[in-house]
Scaffold this motif. Structure first.
Motif, PDB file in Angstrom:
ATOM      1  N   ASN A  40       0.847  -1.187   0.000  1.00 61.86           N
ATOM      2  CA  ASN A  40       0.000   0.000   0.000  1.00 61.86           C
ATOM      3  C   ASN A  40       0.882   1.235   0.000  1.00 61.86           C
ATOM      4  O   ASN A  40       1.891   1.290   0.706  1.00 61.86           O
ATOM      5  N   LYS A  41       0.493   2.240  -0.769  1.00 60.20           N
ATOM      6  CA  LYS A  41       1.319   3.435  -0.935  1.00 60.20           C
ATOM      7  C   LYS A  41       1.610   4.133   0.384  1.00 60.20           C
ATOM      8  O   LYS A  41       2.740   4.555   0.651  1.00 60.20           O
ATOM      9  N   GLU A  42       0.588   4.276   1.227  1.00 61.63           N
ATOM     10  CA  GLU A  42       0.769   5.021   2.466  1.00 61.63           C
ATOM     11  C   GLU A  42       1.518   4.215   3.524  1.00 61.63           C
ATOM     12  O   GLU A  42       2.357   4.744   4.239  1.00 61.63           O
ATOM     13  N   GLU A  43       1.217   2.941   3.614  1.00 57.12           N
ATOM     14  CA  GLU A  43       1.766   2.134   4.709  1.00 57.12           C
ATOM     15  C   GLU A  43       3.180   1.647   4.457  1.00 57.12           C
ATOM     16  O   GLU A  43       3.918   1.365   5.405  1.00 57.12           O
ATOM     17  N   ASN A  44       3.564   1.527   3.216  1.00 55.15           N
ATOM     18  CA  ASN A  44       4.858   0.925   2.909  1.00 55.15           C
ATOM     19  C   ASN A  44       5.898   1.950   2.473  1.00 55.15           C
ATOM     20  O   ASN A  44       5.565   3.036   1.988  1.00 55.15           O
ATOM     21  N   ASP A  45       7.155   1.578   2.655  1.00 53.91           N
ATOM     22  CA  ASP A  45       8.287   2.439   2.324  1.00 53.91           C
ATOM     23  C   ASP A  45       8.531   2.428   0.811  1.00 53.91           C
ATOM     24  O   ASP A  45       8.714   1.357   0.213  1.00 53.91           O
ATOM     25  N   ARG A  46       8.531   3.616   0.218  1.00 58.06           N
ATOM     26  CA  ARG A  46       8.648   3.705  -1.242  1.00 58.06           C
ATOM     27  C   ARG A  46       9.953   3.097  -1.748  1.00 58.06           C
ATOM     28  O   ARG A  46       9.963   2.331  -2.722  1.00 58.06           O
ATOM     29  N   GLU A  47      11.063   3.428  -1.100  1.00 58.69           N
ATOM     30  CA  GLU A  47      12.361   2.925  -1.564  1.00 58.69           C
ATOM     31  C   GLU A  47      12.398   1.402  -1.517  1.00 58.69           C
ATOM     32  O   GLU A  47      12.884   0.749  -2.444  1.00 58.69           O
ATOM     33  N   GLY A  48      11.876   0.836  -0.429  1.00 53.34           N
ATOM     34  CA  GLY A  48      11.855  -0.619  -0.303  1.00 53.34           C
ATOM     35  C   GLY A  48      10.964  -1.273  -1.347  1.00 53.34           C
ATOM     36  O   GLY A  48      11.313  -2.306  -1.926  1.00 53.34           O
ATOM     37  N   ILE A  49       9.814  -0.664  -1.594  1.00 53.50           N
ATOM     38  CA  ILE A  49       8.887  -1.209  -2.595  1.00 53.50           C
ATOM     39  C   ILE A  49       9.517  -1.172  -3.981  1.00 53.50           C
ATOM     40  O   ILE A  49       9.413  -2.130  -4.763  1.00 53.50           O
ATOM     41  N   GLU A  50      10.183  -0.061  -4.298  1.00 50.15           N
ATOM     42  CA  GLU A  50      10.815   0.040  -5.613  1.00 50.15           C
ATOM     43  C   GLU A  50      11.921  -1.000  -5.776  1.00 50.15           C
ATOM     44  O   GLU A  50      12.095  -1.559  -6.869  1.00 50.15           O
ATOM     45  N   LYS A  51      12.642  -1.273  -4.703  1.00 48.98           N
ATOM     46  CA  LYS A  51      13.681  -2.309  -4.757  1.00 48.98           C
ATOM     47  C   LYS A  51      13.058  -3.677  -4.995  1.00 48.98           C
ATOM     48  O   LYS A  51      13.567  -4.467  -5.810  1.00 48.98           O
ATOM     49  N   LEU A  52      11.956  -3.961  -4.310  1.00 53.42           N
ATOM     50  CA  LEU A  52      11.276  -5.246  -4.498  1.00 53.42           C
ATOM     51  C   LEU A  52      10.702  -5.372  -5.905  1.00 53.42           C
ATOM     52  O   LEU A  52      10.732  -6.455  -6.504  1.00 53.42           O
ATOM     53  N   ALA A  53      10.197  -4.251  -6.435  1.00 51.13           N
ATOM     54  CA  ALA A  53       9.569  -4.277  -7.755  1.00 51.13           C
ATOM     55  C   ALA A  53      10.575  -4.546  -8.876  1.00 51.13           C
ATOM     56  O   ALA A  53      10.178  -4.917  -9.985  1.00 51.13           O
ATOM     57  N   GLU A  54      11.863  -4.379  -8.591  1.00 52.36           N
ATOM     58  CA  GLU A  54      12.883  -4.709  -9.589  1.00 52.36           C
ATOM     59  C   GLU A  54      12.972  -6.214  -9.815  1.00 52.36           C
ATOM     60  O   GLU A  54      13.408  -6.666 -10.873  1.00 52.36           O
ATOM     61  N   LYS A  55      12.552  -7.002  -8.826  1.00 53.26           N
ATOM     62  CA  LYS A  55      12.693  -8.459  -8.911  1.00 53.26           C
ATOM     63  C   LYS A  55      11.365  -9.207  -8.943  1.00 53.26           C
ATOM     64  O   LYS A  55      11.293 -10.326  -9.439  1.00 53.26           O
ATOM     65  N   TYR A  56      10.305  -8.574  -8.373  1.00 53.82           N
ATOM     66  CA  TYR A  56       9.047  -9.291  -8.175  1.00 53.82           C
ATOM     67  C   TYR A  56       7.856  -8.483  -8.705  1.00 53.82           C
ATOM     68  O   TYR A  56       7.961  -7.280  -8.914  1.00 53.82           O
ATOM     69  N   GLN A  57       6.759  -9.203  -8.900  1.00 51.70           N
ATOM     70  CA  GLN A  57       5.508  -8.535  -9.236  1.00 51.70           C
ATOM     71  C   GLN A  57       4.942  -7.944  -7.945  1.00 51.70           C
ATOM     72  O   GLN A  57       4.643  -8.672  -6.990  1.00 51.70           O
ATOM     73  N   VAL A  58       4.800  -6.613  -7.899  1.00 55.10           N
ATOM     74  CA  VAL A  58       4.339  -5.921  -6.695  1.00 55.10           C
ATOM     75  C   VAL A  58       3.067  -5.145  -7.034  1.00 55.10           C
ATOM     76  O   VAL A  58       3.088  -4.243  -7.882  1.00 55.10           O
ATOM     77  N   TRP A  59       1.972  -5.511  -6.383  1.00 53.24           N
ATOM     78  CA  TRP A  59       0.678  -4.858  -6.595  1.00 53.24           C
ATOM     79  C   TRP A  59       0.411  -3.922  -5.433  1.00 53.24           C
ATOM     80  O   TRP A  59       0.477  -4.315  -4.270  1.00 53.24           O
ATOM     81  N   MET A  60       0.119  -2.632  -5.734  1.00 53.68           N
ATOM     82  CA  MET A  60      -0.030  -1.611  -4.706  1.00 53.68           C
ATOM     83  C   MET A  60      -1.457  -1.063  -4.664  1.00 53.68           C
ATOM     84  O   MET A  60      -2.064  -0.802  -5.705  1.00 53.68           O
TER      85      MET A  60
END
Length: 252
Positions: A82-102
């Motif tokens: 979720n955009k508000e609850e999660n850390d943007r930098e961490g999410i972007e790092k995860l999205a480089e390797k995995y399918q991430v639905w926000m």
């Protein structure tokens, strides 16, 4: 198939996900209520509903800080955030390797769309429709107007729910007028609270766990206000927990 999340990002899922990591407690509960508990492989330390889940699933960190080595070991085919609850930098790092639905939730309508979309890409459409129907039913009966309020989410420093938040939209549904005009979660002083002079001061059970012991201070600060401890989950947990919010607001 391509699916679009609530940030208008696209993810690709060749099959319904079988190894899901949830980084949002309320969405973890939703996945379980959609019948997908067996597909969940990782959750955060804050995913407290249902209670047994943290013992049966891998803990991948919190909602802001992630144990990337644990996530890598789980080989997820989908990560939900979720955009508000999660850390943007961490999410972007995860999205480089995995399918991430926000998700991005400001209102009940956003919540309905989130449940519908999660139901679609997990092929649990019917259960998703049932949950949406139950939430709508819980809000079908009128909820009386209550008065002006300030909603506290943190103590020392005092932080409150402002405009452009999901909590603000839920306060309106619950019959309150939020006196805080600033957006998001501004910090207020004791003097600010006195100047606002709300009819109700609502002390949330989360993220700061306000208890009975905090009531005396705020009663002395705002002797003309009604000070109430409220269930923060029913004001801030989008997803299937909202099934219980309507009746709670009605009886508050």
């Amino acid at each position: 198939m391509l699916f679009t999340d609530q940030l208008n990002r696209s993810i690709f899922l060749s099959d319904p996900p079988k190894r899901i990591i949830s980084l949002v407690p309320s969405q973890t509960e939703l996945l379980v209520d959609l019948g997908l508990e067996e597909s969940i492989v990782g959750v955060t330390k804050f995913c407290i509903h249902p209670k047994h889940l943290r013992k049966s699933k891998a803990i991948v960190g919190g909602t802001k800080n992630y144990r990337f080595e644990v996530i890598d070991s789980l080989h997820p085919d989908l990560i939900i955030g979720n955009k508000e609850e999660n850390d943007r930098e961490g999410i972007e790092k995860l999205a480089e390797k995995y399918q991430v639905w926000m998700s991005e939730i400001f209102s009940l309508e956003d919540n309905y769309r989130m449940i519908e979309q999660v139901g679609r890409f997990t092929q649990s459409d019917l259960r998703a429709e049932e949950i949406i129907g139950k939430i709508k039913s819980s809000f079908a009966e009128p909820i009386a107007k209550k008065g002006t309020c300030v909603y506290l989410i943190w103590n020392d420093p005092i932080m409150v729910a402002g405009g452009s938040t999901f909590i603000d939209s839920m306060l309106k549904l619950a019959g309150f007028e939020n006196l805080v005009r600033q957006t998001r979660y501004p910090q207020l002083s004791a003097e600010d609270l006195q100047n606002l002079s709300p009819e109700f001061l609502l002390l949330s059970s989360e993220p700061f766990p306000f208890k009975e012991k905090h009531l005396d201070f705020f009663r002395s600060l705002l002797p003309n206000s009604q000070i109430k401890l409220v269930d923060g989950e029913l004001f801030s947990w989008y997803g299937s927990r909202l099934i219980h919010s309507g009746n709670y607001f009605r009886n508050l």
